[in-house]
Design a protein around this motif. Structure first.
Motif, PDB file in Angstrom:
ATOM      1  N   LYS A  93       1.531   6.732  -6.939  1.00  0.00           N
ATOM      2  CA  LYS A  93       0.495   7.706  -7.285  1.00  0.00           C
ATOM      3  C   LYS A  93       1.011   9.139  -7.151  1.00  0.00           C
ATOM      4  O   LYS A  93       0.500  10.055  -7.808  1.00  0.00           O
ATOM      5  CB  LYS A  93      -0.732   7.501  -6.386  1.00  0.00           C
ATOM      6  CG  LYS A  93      -1.494   6.204  -6.682  1.00  0.00           C
ATOM      7  CD  LYS A  93      -2.692   6.056  -5.763  1.00  0.00           C
ATOM      8  CE  LYS A  93      -3.469   4.776  -6.070  1.00  0.00           C
ATOM      9  NZ  LYS A  93      -4.629   4.590  -5.158  1.00  0.00           N
ATOM     10  N   GLN A  94       2.033   9.311  -6.298  1.00  0.00           N
ATOM     11  CA  GLN A  94       2.635  10.631  -6.122  1.00  0.00           C
ATOM     12  C   GLN A  94       3.770  10.874  -7.119  1.00  0.00           C
ATOM     13  O   GLN A  94       4.444  11.898  -7.062  1.00  0.00           O
ATOM     14  CB  GLN A  94       3.177  10.762  -4.694  1.00  0.00           C
ATOM     15  CG  GLN A  94       2.123  10.654  -3.614  1.00  0.00           C
ATOM     16  CD  GLN A  94       2.736  10.570  -2.217  1.00  0.00           C
ATOM     17  OE1 GLN A  94       3.941  10.724  -2.045  1.00  0.00           O
ATOM     18  NE2 GLN A  94       1.897  10.323  -1.219  1.00  0.00           N
ATOM     19  N   GLN A 120       0.838  -1.205   0.000  1.00  0.00           N
ATOM     20  CA  GLN A 120       0.000   0.000   0.000  1.00  0.00           C
ATOM     21  C   GLN A 120       0.876   1.260   0.000  1.00  0.00           C
ATOM     22  O   GLN A 120       0.577   2.234  -0.696  1.00  0.00           O
ATOM     23  CB  GLN A 120      -0.925  -0.006   1.218  1.00  0.00           C
ATOM     24  CG  GLN A 120      -2.036  -1.046   1.145  1.00  0.00           C
ATOM     25  CD  GLN A 120      -2.844  -1.138   2.431  1.00  0.00           C
ATOM     26  OE1 GLN A 120      -2.478  -0.552   3.457  1.00  0.00           O
ATOM     27  NE2 GLN A 120      -3.951  -1.872   2.378  1.00  0.00           N
ATOM     28  N   PHE A 121       1.969   1.226   0.783  1.00  0.00           N
ATOM     29  CA  PHE A 121       2.901   2.358   0.830  1.00  0.00           C
ATOM     30  C   PHE A 121       3.534   2.591  -0.542  1.00  0.00           C
ATOM     31  O   PHE A 121       3.616   3.737  -1.017  1.00  0.00           O
ATOM     32  CB  PHE A 121       3.977   2.087   1.879  1.00  0.00           C
ATOM     33  CG  PHE A 121       5.135   3.046   1.839  1.00  0.00           C
ATOM     34  CD1 PHE A 121       5.019   4.321   2.382  1.00  0.00           C
ATOM     35  CD2 PHE A 121       6.346   2.681   1.264  1.00  0.00           C
ATOM     36  CE1 PHE A 121       6.100   5.206   2.341  1.00  0.00           C
ATOM     37  CE2 PHE A 121       7.414   3.555   1.219  1.00  0.00           C
ATOM     38  CZ  PHE A 121       7.289   4.827   1.763  1.00  0.00           C
ATOM     39  N   GLN A 158       1.061   4.013  -2.995  1.00  0.00           N
ATOM     40  CA  GLN A 158       0.813   5.416  -2.702  1.00  0.00           C
ATOM     41  C   GLN A 158       1.946   6.295  -3.217  1.00  0.00           C
ATOM     42  O   GLN A 158       1.706   7.382  -3.762  1.00  0.00           O
ATOM     43  CB  GLN A 158       0.646   5.606  -1.185  1.00  0.00           C
ATOM     44  CG  GLN A 158       0.183   7.001  -0.777  1.00  0.00           C
ATOM     45  CD  GLN A 158      -1.196   7.344  -1.327  1.00  0.00           C
ATOM     46  OE1 GLN A 158      -2.059   6.473  -1.450  1.00  0.00           O
ATOM     47  NE2 GLN A 158      -1.402   8.605  -1.674  1.00  0.00           N
TER      48      GLN A 158
END
Length: 345
Positions: A120-121, A113-114, A117
């Protein structure tokens, strides 16, 4: 201690890796180029190996210090013998990933998940694993499994492994074939040659703003090479001690006599382990039985060695006393100068 005497802004031969003092030999530059290439590729493993003290950690620190891409989130692990589960826990901790439990599946999910994320950045994760030769093969395989985290056919995390020569044996094992196929570049560091030792020492002296011309004469570099075998960490330990000796003896030039004397002192100490020889063999570990002329002679030899060690220790204490006395005199002069200035004002 000796900084002011030789005009250094700081100690030039500290053991702690410092990117400012990084000196790139051809081997180090090649390894650094491979690391940079790996960064540019954004996938696969880079493996850097080399004997103890040849600068693997310094290369890693130099890379981290010079990463210009703000989209790379880097973490560095200095490993012990970690199990696969312990590795995942440490990875989560270094990336500051919050986990709800110590369950492996939960930790993997939190890491994924990290990483998603980050993606996505517009960012990606970089993991540098130092002292990787300590990892069991199943833990190295766990690193490969982490590289399976992908999004849109792009890996979310990249790993660089730095380790001693034993790491090559781990990776060369038959069961590590899948891992080997993901290595996009590797390099092996070697000790410095005589010319590189000279350039290495002069580079560090320059970085520390040395104001002494020809502090080390030309012939000194050959002798330092012979004493340290060109290993950067041993060079740092030895030259640092040489400079302290030079300060205590008020030397403007580090002569071959000084080099030999310091090497002789260090040969009976724990400091730096210059020669790397074994401290004892199997026979010396056997109980000593005094029942022959040969054993009596052995005892005499041991006592002579002990006497030499004690004499060397006493000499070192005398030198340290001289050093403290010299510092006190310097402080007294400085205090007297301050008083004179105060009286003039």
């Amino acid at each position: 201690m000796y900084e002011s005497y030789y005009g250094f802004s700081e100690r030039p031969f500290q053991l702690s890796p410092d990117p400012r003092f990084f000196f790139a030999t051809s081997h180090h530059q090649r390894a650094l180029s491979y690391l940079q290439y790996g960064l540019d590729q954004g996938e696969g493993f880079i493996v850097i190996t080399g004997p103890i003290g040849t600068g693997k950690t310094t290369i890693a620190r130099n890379l981290l210090a010079n990463i210009a891409d703000e989209n790379i989130v880097a973490a560095q692990l200095v490993t012990t013998k970690l199990s696969p589960d312990e590795l995942l826990e440490l990875v989560a901790a270094e990336f500051k990933i919050k986990t709800d439990s110590n369950n492996k599946a939960d930790i993997l999910q939190s890491i994924e998940q990290f990483l998603v994320q980050l993606n996505k950045q517009g960012k990606r994760a970089l993991l540098l694993v130092d002292e990787a030769q300590n990892l069991p093969s199943e833990t190295v395989e766990e690193l490969r499994m982490l590289s399976n985290f992908q999004l849109d056919n792009k890996p979310l995390i990249q790993s660089f492994l730095l380790g001693q020569e034993e790491l090559k044996d781990i990776i060369s094992a038959p069961e590590m074939e899948q891992f080997r196929q993901r290595i996009i570049a590797s390099a092996h560091l070697k000790p410095l040659n005589v010319e590189e030792v000279k350039n290495y020492i002069n580079h560090r002296l320059k970085q520390a703003n040395c104001n002494k011309d020809k502090l080390f004469p030309e012939e000194a570099f050959q002798l330092i090479f012979e004493k340290t075998l060109g290993v950067p960490r041993k060079i740092n330990i030895f030259v640092d001690r040489l400079l302290l000796f030079g300060f205590l003896e008020e030397l403007d030039t580090i002569t071959n006599e000084a080099i030999n004397e310091v090497a002789s002192e260090m040969s009976v100490e724990l400091t730096g382990s210059l020669d790397g020889s074994e401290l004892a063999n199997e026979q010396s570990a056997q109980p000593l039985v005094v029942n022959s002329t040969e054993n009596v002679e052995n005892i005499k030899n041991v006592l002579r060695e002990v006497e030499e060690i004690l004499e060397t220790t006493i000499q070192q204490k005398v030198k340290m006393t001289r050093y403290i006395d010299k510092l006190l005199k310097q402080k007294n002069r400085q205090f007297a100068e301050l008083q004179v200035k105060d009286n003039e004002n």
